[in-house]
Structures are given as structure tokens and as C-alpha cells.
Design a protein around this motif. Structure first.
Motif, PDB file in Angstrom:
ATOM      1  N   LYS A 259       2.999 -17.511  12.375  1.00 20.30           N
ATOM      2  CA  LYS A 259       1.668 -17.108  12.843  1.00 20.30           C
ATOM      3  C   LYS A 259       1.723 -15.746  13.536  1.00 20.30           C
ATOM      4  N   PRO A 260       1.904 -14.656  12.777  1.00 26.34           N
ATOM      5  CA  PRO A 260       2.035 -13.335  13.398  1.00 26.34           C
ATOM      6  C   PRO A 260       0.772 -12.852  14.098  1.00 26.34           C
ATOM      7  N   VAL A 261      -0.392 -13.218  13.589  1.00 27.53           N
ATOM      8  CA  VAL A 261      -1.632 -12.783  14.241  1.00 27.53           C
ATOM      9  C   VAL A 261      -1.777 -13.476  15.599  1.00 27.53           C
ATOM     10  N   THR A 262      -1.417 -14.755  15.671  1.00 25.12           N
ATOM     11  CA  THR A 262      -1.440 -15.465  16.951  1.00 25.12           C
ATOM     12  C   THR A 262      -0.464 -14.824  17.929  1.00 25.12           C
ATOM     13  N   ALA A 263       0.721 -14.459  17.448  1.00 25.41           N
ATOM     14  CA  ALA A 263       1.706 -13.781  18.296  1.00 25.41           C
ATOM     15  C   ALA A 263       1.142 -12.460  18.810  1.00 25.41           C
ATOM     16  N   LYS A 264       0.417 -11.744  17.957  1.00 27.14           N
ATOM     17  CA  LYS A 264      -0.173 -10.469  18.357  1.00 27.14           C
ATOM     18  C   LYS A 264      -1.244 -10.684  19.416  1.00 27.14           C
ATOM     19  N   VAL A 265      -2.064 -11.689  19.251  1.00 23.75           N
ATOM     20  CA  VAL A 265      -3.122 -11.978  20.216  1.00 23.75           C
ATOM     21  C   VAL A 265      -2.523 -12.311  21.582  1.00 23.75           C
TER      22      VAL A 265
ATOM     23  N   SER B 283      -5.973  -6.109  16.273  1.00 24.60           N
ATOM     24  CA  SER B 283      -5.511  -7.168  15.371  1.00 24.60           C
ATOM     25  C   SER B 283      -6.017  -7.010  13.941  1.00 24.60           C
ATOM     26  N   VAL B 284      -7.134  -6.331  13.772  1.00 28.77           N
ATOM     27  CA  VAL B 284      -7.726  -6.187  12.441  1.00 28.77           C
ATOM     28  C   VAL B 284      -6.783  -5.510  11.441  1.00 28.77           C
ATOM     29  N   PRO B 285      -6.118  -4.402  11.784  1.00 29.19           N
ATOM     30  CA  PRO B 285      -5.213  -3.806  10.788  1.00 29.19           C
ATOM     31  C   PRO B 285      -4.086  -4.750  10.353  1.00 29.19           C
ATOM     32  N   LEU B 286      -3.545  -5.560  11.274  1.00 30.61           N
ATOM     33  CA  LEU B 286      -2.508  -6.525  10.906  1.00 30.61           C
ATOM     34  C   LEU B 286      -3.082  -7.596   9.987  1.00 30.61           C
ATOM     35  N   TRP B 287      -4.261  -8.074  10.307  1.00 34.51           N
ATOM     36  CA  TRP B 287      -4.908  -9.082   9.464  1.00 34.51           C
ATOM     37  C   TRP B 287      -5.136  -8.526   8.057  1.00 34.51           C
ATOM     38  N   ILE B 288      -5.615  -7.274   7.974  1.00 35.35           N
ATOM     39  CA  ILE B 288      -5.842  -6.643   6.667  1.00 35.35           C
ATOM     40  C   ILE B 288      -4.518  -6.492   5.915  1.00 35.35           C
ATOM     41  N   SER B 289      -3.489  -6.051   6.624  1.00 36.55           N
ATOM     42  CA  SER B 289      -2.175  -5.866   6.003  1.00 36.55           C
ATOM     43  C   SER B 289      -1.643  -7.181   5.417  1.00 36.55           C
ATOM     44  N   ARG B 290      -1.743  -8.248   6.213  1.00 39.37           N
ATOM     45  CA  ARG B 290      -1.197  -9.532   5.788  1.00 39.37           C
ATOM     46  C   ARG B 290      -2.067 -10.242   4.757  1.00 39.37           C
TER      47      ARG B 290
ATOM     48  N   LEU C  18      11.242  -8.935   2.997  1.00 42.38           N
ATOM     49  CA  LEU C  18      11.105  -9.116   4.446  1.00 42.38           C
ATOM     50  C   LEU C  18      11.023  -7.774   5.166  1.00 42.38           C
ATOM     51  N   VAL C  19      11.844  -6.818   4.763  1.00 42.15           N
ATOM     52  CA  VAL C  19      11.826  -5.508   5.426  1.00 42.15           C
ATOM     53  C   VAL C  19      10.471  -4.818   5.224  1.00 42.15           C
ATOM     54  N   THR C  20       9.874  -4.958   4.057  1.00 40.65           N
ATOM     55  CA  THR C  20       8.548  -4.386   3.785  1.00 40.65           C
ATOM     56  C   THR C  20       7.506  -5.053   4.669  1.00 40.65           C
ATOM     57  N   GLN C  21       7.574  -6.358   4.777  1.00 33.25           N
ATOM     58  CA  GLN C  21       6.651  -7.103   5.635  1.00 33.25           C
ATOM     59  C   GLN C  21       6.751  -6.616   7.076  1.00 33.25           C
ATOM     60  N   GLU C  22       7.975  -6.487   7.574  1.00 38.29           N
ATOM     61  CA  GLU C  22       8.178  -6.093   8.972  1.00 38.29           C
ATOM     62  C   GLU C  22       7.706  -4.666   9.234  1.00 38.29           C
ATOM     63  N   ILE C  23       7.946  -3.764   8.306  1.00 39.86           N
ATOM     64  CA  ILE C  23       7.464  -2.381   8.458  1.00 39.86           C
ATOM     65  C   ILE C  23       5.937  -2.360   8.419  1.00 39.86           C
ATOM     66  N   ALA C  24       5.344  -3.104   7.504  1.00 38.85           N
ATOM     67  CA  ALA C  24       3.882  -3.172   7.413  1.00 38.85           C
ATOM     68  C   ALA C  24       3.285  -3.779   8.683  1.00 38.85           C
ATOM     69  N   ASP C  25       3.923  -4.823   9.209  1.00 39.05           N
ATOM     70  CA  ASP C  25       3.450  -5.423  10.464  1.00 39.05           C
ATOM     71  C   ASP C  25       3.499  -4.410  11.605  1.00 39.05           C
ATOM     72  N   PHE C  26       4.607  -3.693  11.714  1.00 38.75           N
ATOM     73  CA  PHE C  26       4.753  -2.724  12.802  1.00 38.75           C
ATOM     74  C   PHE C  26       3.719  -1.605  12.690  1.00 38.75           C
TER      75      PHE C  26
END
Length: 181
Positions: free
Chosen positions: A52-58, A104-111, A123-131
Motif C-alpha cells: 500500500k504505497p499510497v497509504t504509506a505516503k499519506v 499524492s496525486v502524482p504517485l496515484w497516477i504513476s501507479r 522493481l527498479v523502474t517502480q521505485e524510480i517512478a515512485d520517487f
């Protein structure tokens, strides 16, 4: 403390920094809140809130917001005010809530729109996109909004808590000083 650091700057840079002291302090507080945000975000995202990365961000933004309120009130906007403390705090957290959504919106859009999550990407692409989406784009959007909104609604009155004492004006380096005869 800030005055000691500012005093070490060369003349023209000192004058410019002094004129923009409030945004500079806001940026320093933002940097501290950014570190808190990142620490909490990755601490949660890589452990108990992995799915739950969005929850972690919140949660991370909420913790960083509490730190930000204390530092902004007592340092960045220490001479501003004009509101009762409860009203000021409520407005601060309301504005920060909007900032939370904006960050949080850009992370939600990314995911969930661009589907930049495993197994669709590495995984590395996901983590870079999240950051990039959460910590860079989201933070910048929210920062600009919060600075404007804090000055406009939360701490609207300049010099409200300074007792009417204003710092001495900084002479413009382009003006020539006239000597008395």
C-alpha cells in the motif's frame, strides 16, 4: 541562528537573502519535512505497508506536516500571525490536507494510470517512478501551493507577533550613499 549564517554571505547576496528570508526559511523547513517524509515513507513502504504505497505516503505526509507546523509557526512565519492559535492550526492542517492530496496525486497516477508497478515493470523502474512522482513532483506541487496558502490564509498578517518591531531595512547595493558635509 539564521542571522549568523546570513551575516557570512557576501554583500549583494546578503541583501538578497535578507529580503527573501521568509521563503528561504520555508525552504529549509520544507527540506527538514522532506527528510521526515522520505524516512517515514520508505520505512513504511519497505516494511509494513509494502502493498500500500499510497497509504504509506499519506502517513508520511501527516507526520511531516506535524513537524512542518511546529517549525513554520516558530521559525519561518514567526513574525506573522493574526489568528487565534486553534484557528491558525486548523487552517494549517486544512491547507496541508490539500497539500497531501496534491502530493499524492502524482504517485496515484504513476501507479494506477500509467501502471508503473511490478509485475508490469521491473522493481527498479517502480521505485524510480515512485520517487519521482511522490517525492519530487508531488512535493514541488504541494510546496508551492502551501507557501502561497500559508501566507494568504494561515499567517496572513505580517509582523503580527513581532511587537511592531521591524528589522532595519537593507540598503540596496545599487544605491549610492550620500555623505553628510
Amino acid at each position: 541562528m539564521a542571522d549568523v549564517v546570513l551575516a557570512k554571505l557576501p554583500g549583494p547576496l546578503y541583501a538578497r537573502a535578507l529580503r527573501h528570508r521568509e521563503p528561504l526559511k520555508f525552504a529549509v523547513v520544507g527540506g527538514a519535512a522532506f527528510l521526515v517524509d522520505n524516512t517515514v515513507f520508505y520505512g513504511l513502504k519497505l516494511t509494513v505497508l509494502e502493498p500500500k504505497p499510497v497509504t504509506a505516503k499519506v502517513v508520511a505526509v501527516l507526520v511531516a506536516t506535524i513537524v512542518s507546523y511546529v517549525l513554520n509557526r516558530e521559525w519561518s512565519f514567526r513574525t506573522r500571525g493574526g489568528r487565534e492559535r486553534r484557528h491558525e492550526a486548523a487552517l494549517f492542517f486544512l491547507v496541508s490536507g490539500v497539500g497531501l492530496v496534491l502530493s499524492s496525486v502524482p504517485l496515484w497516477i504513476s501507479r494506477y494510470v500509467f501502471l508503473l508497478e511490478t509485475p508490469a515493470v521491473r522493481l527498479v523502474t517502480q521505485e524510480i517512478a515512485d520517487f519521482v512522482s511522490a517525492q519530487v513532483i508531488g512535493t514541488l506541487i504541494a510546496m508551492v501551493f502551501r507557501f502561497w496558502a500559508f501566507r494568504k490564509w494561515v499567517f496572513p498578517d505580517d509582523e503580527a507577533r513581532s511587537g511592531g518591531i521591524r528589522p532595519a531595512p537593507v540598503p540596496d547595493s545599487t544605491e549610492e550613499t550620500e555623505e553628510a558635509d
